[in-house]
Motif scaffolding. Sequence first.
Motif, PDB file in Angstrom:
ATOM      1  N   ASN A  98       0.806  -1.228   0.000  1.00 15.88           N
ATOM      2  CA  ASN A  98       0.000   0.000   0.000  1.00 15.88           C
ATOM      3  C   ASN A  98       0.839   1.279   0.000  1.00 15.88           C
ATOM      4  OD1 ASN A  98      -2.338  -1.599   0.157  1.00 15.88           O
ATOM      5  ND2 ASN A  98      -2.139  -1.722   2.398  1.00 15.88           N
ATOM      6  N   GLY A  99       1.993   1.197  -0.630  1.00 11.93           N
ATOM      7  CA  GLY A  99       2.814   2.403  -0.758  1.00 11.93           C
ATOM      8  C   GLY A  99       3.547   2.814   0.507  1.00 11.93           C
ATOM      9  N   HIS A 100       3.509   1.968   1.540  1.00 14.22           N
ATOM     10  CA  HIS A 100       4.175   2.376   2.783  1.00 14.22           C
ATOM     11  C   HIS A 100       5.684   2.423   2.603  1.00 14.22           C
ATOM     12  CE1 HIS A 100       0.623   2.588   5.119  1.00 14.22           C
ATOM     13  NE2 HIS A 100       0.312   1.310   4.956  1.00 14.22           N
ATOM     14  N   PHE A 101       6.258   3.469   3.150  1.00 14.71           N
ATOM     15  CA  PHE A 101       7.714   3.603   3.114  1.00 14.71           C
ATOM     16  C   PHE A 101       8.152   4.492   4.266  1.00 14.71           C
ATOM     17  CE2 PHE A 101      11.511   6.095   2.293  1.00 14.71           C
ATOM     18  CZ  PHE A 101      12.417   5.120   1.940  1.00 14.71           C
ATOM     19  N   GLU A 102       9.204   4.069   4.927  1.00 14.20           N
ATOM     20  CA  GLU A 102       9.826   4.909   5.932  1.00 14.20           C
ATOM     21  C   GLU A 102      11.301   4.552   5.951  1.00 14.20           C
ATOM     22  OE1 GLU A 102       9.110   5.862  10.588  1.00 14.20           O
ATOM     23  OE2 GLU A 102       7.564   4.689   9.599  1.00 14.20           O
ATOM     24  N   PRO A 103      12.201   5.535   5.862  1.00 10.73           N
ATOM     25  CA  PRO A 103      13.629   5.209   5.846  1.00 10.73           C
ATOM     26  C   PRO A 103      14.016   4.408   7.091  1.00 10.73           C
ATOM     27  CG  PRO A 103      13.296   7.527   5.343  1.00 10.73           C
ATOM     28  CD  PRO A 103      11.963   6.989   5.755  1.00 10.73           C
ATOM     29  N   GLY A 104      14.804   3.371   6.855  1.00 14.07           N
ATOM     30  CA  GLY A 104      15.302   2.588   7.992  1.00 14.07           C
ATOM     31  C   GLY A 104      14.284   1.638   8.591  1.00 14.07           C
ATOM     32  N   ARG A 105      13.146   1.446   7.918  1.00 17.92           N
ATOM     33  CA  ARG A 105      12.109   0.556   8.448  1.00 17.92           C
ATOM     34  C   ARG A 105      11.833  -0.586   7.470  1.00 17.92           C
ATOM     35  NH1 ARG A 105       9.181   2.403  12.790  1.00 17.92           N
ATOM     36  NH2 ARG A 105       8.942   0.145  13.017  1.00 17.92           N
ATOM     37  N   LEU A 106      11.324  -1.669   8.037  1.00 13.49           N
ATOM     38  CA  LEU A 106      10.915  -2.828   7.238  1.00 13.49           C
ATOM     39  C   LEU A 106       9.394  -2.799   7.098  1.00 13.49           C
ATOM     40  CD1 LEU A 106      11.839  -5.776   6.194  1.00 13.49           C
ATOM     41  CD2 LEU A 106      11.010  -6.555   8.425  1.00 13.49           C
ATOM     42  N   GLN A 107       8.895  -3.171   5.929  1.00 16.43           N
ATOM     43  CA  GLN A 107       7.449  -3.282   5.756  1.00 16.43           C
ATOM     44  C   GLN A 107       7.083  -4.770   5.694  1.00 16.43           C
ATOM     45  OE1 GLN A 107       5.601  -0.603   5.957  1.00 16.43           O
ATOM     46  NE2 GLN A 107       7.362   0.809   5.858  1.00 16.43           N
ATOM     47  N   VAL A 108       6.282  -5.211   6.646  1.00 20.05           N
ATOM     48  CA  VAL A 108       5.855  -6.615   6.661  1.00 20.05           C
ATOM     49  C   VAL A 108       4.512  -6.693   5.942  1.00 20.05           C
ATOM     50  CG1 VAL A 108       5.303  -8.619   8.083  1.00 20.05           C
ATOM     51  CG2 VAL A 108       7.080  -7.003   8.817  1.00 20.05           C
ATOM     52  N   VAL A 109       4.487  -7.469   4.853  1.00 18.79           N
ATOM     53  CA  VAL A 109       3.269  -7.501   4.024  1.00 18.79           C
ATOM     54  C   VAL A 109       2.505  -8.813   4.166  1.00 18.79           C
ATOM     55  CG1 VAL A 109       4.159  -5.848   2.338  1.00 18.79           C
ATOM     56  CG2 VAL A 109       4.560  -8.289   1.993  1.00 18.79           C
ATOM     57  N   ARG A 110       3.109  -9.775   4.891  1.00 19.47           N
ATOM     58  CA  ARG A 110       2.422 -11.044   5.077  1.00 19.47           C
ATOM     59  C   ARG A 110       2.947 -11.694   6.356  1.00 19.47           C
ATOM     60  NH1 ARG A 110       0.157 -14.776   0.866  1.00 19.47           N
ATOM     61  NH2 ARG A 110      -0.150 -16.764   1.937  1.00 19.47           N
ATOM     62  N   HIS A 111       2.045 -12.259   7.114  1.00 21.89           N
ATOM     63  CA  HIS A 111       2.441 -12.860   8.390  1.00 21.89           C
ATOM     64  C   HIS A 111       2.265 -14.368   8.354  1.00 21.89           C
ATOM     65  CE1 HIS A 111       2.840  -9.010  10.525  1.00 21.89           C
ATOM     66  NE2 HIS A 111       1.869  -8.608   9.721  1.00 21.89           N
ATOM     67  N   GLY A 112       3.267 -15.108   8.766  1.00 20.98           N
ATOM     68  CA  GLY A 112       3.193 -16.560   8.858  1.00 20.98           C
ATOM     69  C   GLY A 112       4.085 -17.024   9.985  1.00 20.98           C
ATOM     70  N   ARG A 113       4.095 -18.328  10.268  1.00 22.50           N
ATOM     71  CA  ARG A 113       4.911 -18.751  11.417  1.00 22.50           C
ATOM     72  C   ARG A 113       5.980 -19.782  11.050  1.00 22.50           C
ATOM     73  NH1 ARG A 113       2.081 -23.400  12.127  1.00 22.50           N
ATOM     74  NH2 ARG A 113      -0.123 -23.258  11.599  1.00 22.50           N
ATOM     75  N   ASP A 114       6.040 -20.182   9.779  1.00 18.79           N
ATOM     76  CA  ASP A 114       6.956 -21.271   9.432  1.00 18.79           C
ATOM     77  C   ASP A 114       8.301 -20.800   8.877  1.00 18.79           C
ATOM     78  OD1 ASP A 114       5.039 -23.207  10.152  1.00 18.79           O
ATOM     79  OD2 ASP A 114       4.006 -22.875   8.230  1.00 18.79           O
ATOM     80  N   GLY A 174       8.739  -9.821   4.479  1.00 18.34           N
ATOM     81  CA  GLY A 174       9.129  -8.462   4.848  1.00 18.34           C
ATOM     82  C   GLY A 174       9.862  -7.805   3.694  1.00 18.34           C
ATOM     83  N   ILE A 175       9.585  -6.523   3.476  1.00 17.89           N
ATOM     84  CA  ILE A 175      10.207  -5.801   2.362  1.00 17.89           C
ATOM     85  C   ILE A 175      11.162  -4.756   2.921  1.00 17.89           C
ATOM     86  CG2 ILE A 175       9.779  -4.435   0.271  1.00 17.89           C
ATOM     87  CD1 ILE A 175       8.114  -6.830  -0.029  1.00 17.89           C
ATOM     88  N   VAL A 176      12.420  -4.873   2.547  1.00 22.76           N
ATOM     89  CA  VAL A 176      13.408  -3.843   2.879  1.00 22.76           C
ATOM     90  C   VAL A 176      13.465  -2.873   1.706  1.00 22.76           C
ATOM     91  CG1 VAL A 176      15.864  -3.392   3.219  1.00 22.76           C
ATOM     92  CG2 VAL A 176      14.788  -5.310   4.401  1.00 22.76           C
ATOM     93  N   SER A 177      13.345  -1.584   1.972  1.00 26.99           N
ATOM     94  CA  SER A 177      13.312  -0.608   0.878  1.00 26.99           C
ATOM     95  C   SER A 177      14.360   0.475   1.007  1.00 26.99           C
ATOM     96  CB  SER A 177      11.937   0.064   0.816  1.00 26.99           C
ATOM     97  OG  SER A 177      10.918  -0.889   0.936  1.00 26.99           O
ATOM     98  N   SER A 178      15.153   0.411   2.064  1.00 25.52           N
ATOM     99  CA  SER A 178      16.179   1.455   2.192  1.00 25.52           C
ATOM    100  C   SER A 178      17.319   0.992   3.095  1.00 25.52           C
ATOM    101  CB  SER A 178      15.574   2.749   2.746  1.00 25.52           C
ATOM    102  OG  SER A 178      15.095   2.544   4.054  1.00 25.52           O
ATOM    103  N   PHE A 179      18.461   1.590   2.861  1.00 22.32           N
ATOM    104  CA  PHE A 179      19.634   1.426   3.722  1.00 22.32           C
ATOM    105  C   PHE A 179      20.164   2.817   4.070  1.00 22.32           C
ATOM    106  CE2 PHE A 179      19.807  -2.585   1.248  1.00 22.32           C
ATOM    107  CZ  PHE A 179      19.740  -3.476   2.319  1.00 22.32           C
TER     108      PHE A 179
END
Lengths: 277, 311
Positions: free
Chosen positions: B159-175, B205-210
């Motif tokens: 959904n276009g989320h972005f924040e420098p230095g943050r991870l965006q988790v787009v799906r949750h699972g346990r395995d 999880g999506i990493v979008s910045s360093f």
Amino acid sequence: MGIDSISPRAARRIILEQSKRANVGHIGSCLSVVDILCALYGAVIRVSSPEDRERDRFVLSKGHAALALYAVLALKGWVSEEQLDTFCGDDSYLGVHPEAALRGVDFASGSLGQGPCMAAGAALAASMQGSSRRVFCLLSDAECNEGSVWEAAMFAAHHQLHNLALIVDWNGQQALGLTCDVLNCDNLPERWTAFGWRTSVVDGHSLPELTAALAETGDPRPHVILARTCFGKGVSYMEQGVPITQTHLSVHRINWHYLPMSQLEFDLALKELGDAR
Amino acid sequence: MDLAAADKRILLLTGDLGYMVFEPFRERFPDRFLNAGVAEQNMVGLATGLAEAGYLPYVYSIATFAALRPFEFIRNGPVLHRLPVRVVGMGMGFEYGHAGPTHYALEDIGVLRTLPGLMVVAPADGEQAATALRATALVPGPVYYSLGKSDGVAIENLNGHFEPGRLQVVRHGRDVAILSMGSVAVEAVAAAEKLAGRGIEASVGIVSSFNPDPVADVAKFLSPFRCGISVEAQTVSGGLGAFAGGVIAAEGLHCRLRVLGVRTSPDGTSGRQEDRWRKHGLDRNGIFNTALDLLGVATTLEAPVTAGAAG
């Protein structure tokens, strides 16, 4: 501001003293450009203070001559004697190559071929902002080996950056030999002219010639001043490439690109300087 | 365009690329568009001089030419001088598929993230790219953007989320945990969907910045898992996998990481992006098979992982 408001002899003295104190080389390169820097900062560059946003800009693209710049900045009163004494010290802002973090240094350098590009950007900015700021950049003849110099040359000519002046320290010497033996650049004037620049050849140790060449004109082209210089100018044994005390080395001007001075060499150099004009 | 309309300091410099891209900008802001010619080193040098005088220059080229050719100019220019130059590299990973290895941006992120003073931004889809460009417009230092060609593919739940230095988790699972970066993240999400079909629940999880690196978020994301996979269209030595491995080691996590990326030198072939992903085991099947292998589940019904995908 006058043509001799910054004394080349005083600048040379600082270069020799600091090179000796820090026990470092690059003395020949610094002595080669002293008169150019004195002409620029004494009579050409308009800068009331290093903080003035409307000051002319200067890029020392041949960064290994930074000590010559520090000497001139010291004579301008922008670098203190205490700061000068940190030259080549630990955690110092006065390294072998200049850093923009030091008051009075507009752009950092140390990697050859980058200064003309930044200078072209600075000149373009002034022109876009309708400012009368001028931009000066000093590079070495061997630096013209770098392709990026010619990228900047093409750009500046195409965009008629009339407010940009490059000064080439044309001493014929490069790090491992003579320019004519490494990558011959005897026809530098023809090359720059072919790239669309106004080209002047001057005596790089003559303040009147340098100052006259650096004056503003109505010419729309960027201007390159090919300044004929002598590596190690002002210290005869350096000009001739004689290593006085390191007798195992053969006579070659390149020696004084690298060597620090022994006490005897330092004393001789200072003595000669005292007798100079 | 919106950014440029809001901030008159913004300039756009291109290294003679951007046909059918920059025409509207050029028309609207003719004084702020500059074709610097095919001379990327000079273009970055120019941008340094322009930024010193108060401009916000965006310099554009194909990612390899924007990031790698003038690397030292970026390092000694905007990074050393701490100036707000924006380097925009187009075509992340294998996007210029048929153009071949010279056009594959496989090292730009790994190389540029070695410069601590340079923020590196690699959005996973067009919407996130738009957010990231807005969110970083006023960063006082330099920024590198590795951009994908906007092809309408969107990452579900990003959904276009972005924040420098943050991870965006787009799906949750346990395995199993899957980390991804850039446009190949679409394959990571698709692999998670396939895994769900086998009853295996993956977190994505999506990493979008360093710079800053998402250390805390990635540690938190990986810490519940015994197995993780990183997926990137980059060589493995400096990018996401190397980063994630470092986090696991530094934080003492008990997560075994399989790094999917490019491990082989160009072999002279080219092909569509999807073909390149498949070749290097970065496509959904490759990720799926890696996950099964990692979890110790038989893979008999799925396409085999190719040699280039050895993780």
